[in-house]
Design an enzyme around this catalytic site. Sequence first.
Site, PDB file in Angstrom:
ATOM      1  N   MET A 128       0.845  -1.195   0.000  1.00 40.56           N
ATOM      2  CA  MET A 128       0.000   0.000   0.000  1.00 40.56           C
ATOM      3  C   MET A 128       0.880   1.246   0.000  1.00 40.56           C
ATOM      4  O   MET A 128       0.734   2.144  -0.814  1.00 40.56           O
ATOM      5  CB  MET A 128      -0.867   0.048   1.265  1.00 40.56           C
ATOM      6  N   GLU A 245      -7.161  -6.383  10.654  1.00 46.97           N
ATOM      7  CA  GLU A 245      -5.702  -6.215  10.697  1.00 46.97           C
ATOM      8  C   GLU A 245      -5.278  -5.530  11.996  1.00 46.97           C
ATOM      9  O   GLU A 245      -4.262  -5.863  12.597  1.00 46.97           O
ATOM     10  CB  GLU A 245      -5.235  -5.388   9.504  1.00 46.97           C
ATOM     11  N   ARG A 246      -6.080  -4.586  12.422  1.00 47.94           N
ATOM     12  CA  ARG A 246      -5.733  -3.835  13.642  1.00 47.94           C
ATOM     13  C   ARG A 246      -5.962  -4.678  14.889  1.00 47.94           C
ATOM     14  O   ARG A 246      -5.198  -4.583  15.850  1.00 47.94           O
ATOM     15  CB  ARG A 246      -6.511  -2.516  13.675  1.00 47.94           C
ATOM     16  N   GLY A 343      21.081  -1.137  32.861  1.00 47.71           N
ATOM     17  CA  GLY A 343      21.860  -1.292  31.619  1.00 47.71           C
ATOM     18  C   GLY A 343      21.488  -2.548  30.852  1.00 47.71           C
ATOM     19  O   GLY A 343      21.569  -2.573  29.613  1.00 47.71           O
ATOM     20  N   GLY A 366       0.148  -0.339  10.387  1.00 44.64           N
ATOM     21  CA  GLY A 366      -1.281  -0.681  10.512  1.00 44.64           C
ATOM     22  C   GLY A 366      -2.131   0.567  10.662  1.00 44.64           C
ATOM     23  O   GLY A 366      -3.288   0.514  11.102  1.00 44.64           O
ATOM     24  N   ASN A 369      -0.989   5.703  15.114  1.00 45.96           N
ATOM     25  CA  ASN A 369      -1.983   5.836  16.186  1.00 45.96           C
ATOM     26  C   ASN A 369      -2.729   7.172  16.137  1.00 45.96           C
ATOM     27  O   ASN A 369      -3.872   7.257  16.603  1.00 45.96           O
ATOM     28  CB  ASN A 369      -1.314   5.594  17.540  1.00 45.96           C
TER      29      ASN A 369
HETATM   30  C1  LIG Z   1       8.059  -2.081  10.274  1.00 50.41           C
HETATM   31  C2  LIG Z   1       7.062  -1.562   9.285  1.00 50.41           C
HETATM   32  C3  LIG Z   1       6.387  -2.453   8.451  1.00 50.41           C
HETATM   33  C4  LIG Z   1       5.466  -1.989   7.516  1.00 50.41           C
HETATM   34  N1  LIG Z   1       4.876  -2.894   6.650  1.00 50.41           N
HETATM   35  C5  LIG Z   1       4.074  -2.425   5.653  1.00 50.41           C
HETATM   36  C6  LIG Z   1       3.528  -3.311   4.656  1.00 50.41           C
HETATM   37  O1  LIG Z   1       3.732  -4.528   4.695  1.00 50.41           O
HETATM   38  N2  LIG Z   1       2.794  -2.763   3.650  1.00 50.41           N
HETATM   39  C7  LIG Z   1       2.540  -1.442   3.565  1.00 50.41           C
HETATM   40  O2  LIG Z   1       1.869  -1.027   2.632  1.00 50.41           O
HETATM   41  N3  LIG Z   1       3.030  -0.570   4.484  1.00 50.41           N
HETATM   42  C8  LIG Z   1       3.797  -1.019   5.513  1.00 50.41           C
HETATM   43  N4  LIG Z   1       4.312  -0.138   6.453  1.00 50.41           N
HETATM   44  C9  LIG Z   1       4.036   1.284   6.308  1.00 50.41           C
HETATM   45  C10 LIG Z   1       3.101   1.833   7.378  1.00 50.41           C
HETATM   46  O3  LIG Z   1       1.800   1.379   7.175  1.00 50.41           O
HETATM   47  C11 LIG Z   1       3.224   3.372   7.309  1.00 50.41           C
HETATM   48  O4  LIG Z   1       4.528   3.684   7.776  1.00 50.41           O
HETATM   49  C12 LIG Z   1       2.172   4.081   8.127  1.00 50.41           C
HETATM   50  O5  LIG Z   1       0.896   3.913   7.564  1.00 50.41           O
HETATM   51  C13 LIG Z   1       2.462   5.602   8.237  1.00 50.41           C
HETATM   52  O6  LIG Z   1       2.708   6.137   6.969  1.00 50.41           O
HETATM   53  P1  LIG Z   1       4.035   7.037   6.727  1.00 50.41           P
HETATM   54  O7  LIG Z   1       5.193   6.249   7.247  1.00 50.41           O
HETATM   55  O8  LIG Z   1       4.073   7.459   5.313  1.00 50.41           O
HETATM   56  O9  LIG Z   1       3.869   8.278   7.663  1.00 50.41           O
HETATM   57  P2  LIG Z   1       3.106   9.669   7.315  1.00 50.41           P
HETATM   58  O10 LIG Z   1       1.848   9.383   6.613  1.00 50.41           O
HETATM   59  O11 LIG Z   1       4.087  10.583   6.688  1.00 50.41           O
HETATM   60  O12 LIG Z   1       2.765  10.188   8.766  1.00 50.41           O
HETATM   61  C14 LIG Z   1       3.783  10.603   9.671  1.00 50.41           C
HETATM   62  C15 LIG Z   1       3.154  10.897  11.015  1.00 50.41           C
HETATM   63  O13 LIG Z   1       2.257  11.982  10.861  1.00 50.41           O
HETATM   64  C16 LIG Z   1       1.196  11.861  11.765  1.00 50.41           C
HETATM   65  N5  LIG Z   1      -0.082  11.827  11.039  1.00 50.41           N
HETATM   66  C17 LIG Z   1      -0.337  11.265   9.836  1.00 50.41           C
HETATM   67  N6  LIG Z   1      -1.631  11.409   9.511  1.00 50.41           N
HETATM   68  C18 LIG Z   1      -2.217  12.054  10.541  1.00 50.41           C
HETATM   69  C19 LIG Z   1      -3.557  12.483  10.815  1.00 50.41           C
HETATM   70  N7  LIG Z   1      -4.564  12.238   9.957  1.00 50.41           N
HETATM   71  N8  LIG Z   1      -3.787  13.129  11.981  1.00 50.41           N
HETATM   72  C20 LIG Z   1      -2.769  13.381  12.850  1.00 50.41           C
HETATM   73  N9  LIG Z   1      -1.514  12.995  12.651  1.00 50.41           N
HETATM   74  C21 LIG Z   1      -1.229  12.348  11.518  1.00 50.41           C
HETATM   75  C22 LIG Z   1       1.426  10.554  12.530  1.00 50.41           C
HETATM   76  O14 LIG Z   1       2.099  10.823  13.739  1.00 50.41           O
HETATM   77  C23 LIG Z   1       2.328   9.775  11.611  1.00 50.41           C
HETATM   78  O15 LIG Z   1       3.108   8.806  12.289  1.00 50.41           O
HETATM   79  C24 LIG Z   1       5.203  -0.602   7.425  1.00 50.41           C
HETATM   80  C25 LIG Z   1       5.863   0.285   8.280  1.00 50.41           C
HETATM   81  C26 LIG Z   1       6.778  -0.179   9.203  1.00 50.41           C
HETATM   82  C27 LIG Z   1       7.469   0.810  10.099  1.00 50.41           C
END
Ligand SMILES: Cc1cc2nc3c(=O)[nH]c(=O)nc-3n(C[C@H](O)[C@H](O)[C@H](O)COP(=O)(O)OP(=O)(O)OC[C@H]3O[C@@H](n4cnc5c(N)ncnc54)[C@H](O)[C@@H]3O)c2cc1C
Length: 380
Positions: A128, A245-246, A343, A366, A369
């Site tokens: 995604m 999923e959640r 530590g 997922g 938060n």
């Molecule tokens: C270990 C790991 C495994 C993953 N595996 C998958 C996978 O298998 N497939 C896949 O598709 N993705 C995967 N992901 C991606 C994950 O779903 C995204 O990292 C996540 O959805 C956040 O998107 P972003 O990293 O682009 O952060 P951004 O969208 O840039 O957001 C950054 C921060 O902004 C804040 N924010 C964002 N939107 C809002 C809002 N509406 N209101 C308030 N604050 C907000 C939050 O604090 C957020 O953490 C994985 C990520 C990790 C770290």
Amino acid sequence: MNIERDNIFREDHQLLRETARRFFEQECMPKQAQWDEEGKSDRETWLRAGAAGLLCASVPEEYGGGGGDFGHVAVIVEEFSRSGISGPGFGVHSDVVAPYIVRLGTEQQKRAWLPDACAGRKIFAMAMTEPGAGSDLQSIRARATLDGDDYVISGSKTFITNGLNADLILVVCKTDLAAGAKGISLFVVESDRAGFRRGRKLHKVGQPAADTAELFFDEVRVPAENMLGEENQGFTYMMQELAQERLVIALGAAVKLETLLEQTLEYLKQRPAFGKTIWDFQNTRFKIADIKAQALATRTLVDHYLRAHLQRKLTREEGAVAKLFSTESMWKGIDDMVQLHGGYGYMLEYPIARAFVDWRAARIYGGANEVMRDLIARKL
Ligand SMILES: Cc1cc2nc3c(=O)[nH]c(=O)nc-3n(C[C@H](O)[C@H](O)[C@H](O)COP(=O)(O)OP(=O)(O)OC[C@H]3O[C@@H](n4cnc5c(N)ncnc54)[C@H](O)[C@@H]3O)c2cc1C
């Protein structure tokens, strides 16, 4: 913890739990160091997991799955979390991608993709997230354009779990660029298609053995039959699957907190300081009492939603509440227990340190938060 769970799990669930516990302890734990070094899990383990009935537990038996309900999924998720292993993305494979195919796939698609996945011969990934769009899924830019009987897919994805190992990737694409969420469709892309390329393995803070990677699609041609469900309905499908999923993340977090609490107690009661043990300090006992209360609250909430989901009543908001509460509660507990270890809490051979690096991401993936809070607040 000993909260009564007999009214959730039947004997067949408990038998599967024992199989899962044995498998993760005996077949996976010994390989963790090797996986960490290699940056991914080995395919032999996937085949063995398939043979043990630990992949795709809820996929109907006629497609090679376990034919179980969500209770079977839950016991495997819980035992995976309890064991402390990290690496093979069994959850994404069995509990994220497989349910889409079961629910949306045609008979031909199910026969083509599910038996190999259930056996561990083929590994699923869910693509995604993109470099420019994570939380804001409507803004993805990967596009699939109809050309004759094929779709041509171009774009890039990042942070993809099982990215290096995956054979079948569920790719979220735009089929109508102007329509926002209503222009999103889902495609299954085989990894041997021309134009598909895996990028580097990403160096994460934790979970070194989880093969999280970038994926690139450069005019990848797939037959129209590789589209899952109806065109432009992808966003709706994703919203429907996200609650489960959640809940899966929440189940893992609740068990993690309980397990770490047990391990920490054991450590604190034998660690000497000032002529007694760390456990004897009032500060330690109060902190641990708080964590015990948090763990109980988390368990109660998560089991409440688990029961709801077993009756197919879990809503999107409830899935968000489960994920938000359990991962925040677990994280606070982990941070406090690292401190109580001193530590040693910073040394990776201790489960608490390992959890500190492996589980921080649960507040982000997922759906971050903050996105959960937004979802919950919108209904208030
Ligand atoms: C270990 C790991 C495994 C993953 N595996 C998958 C996978 O298998 N497939 C896949 O598709 N993705 C995967 N992901 C991606 C994950 O779903 C995204 O990292 C996540 O959805 C956040 O998107 P972003 O990293 O682009 O952060 P951004 O969208 O840039 O957001 C950054 C921060 O902004 C804040 N924010 C964002 N939107 C809002 C809002 N509406 N209101 C308030 N604050 C907000 C939050 O604090 C957020 O953490 C994985 C990520 C990790 C770290």
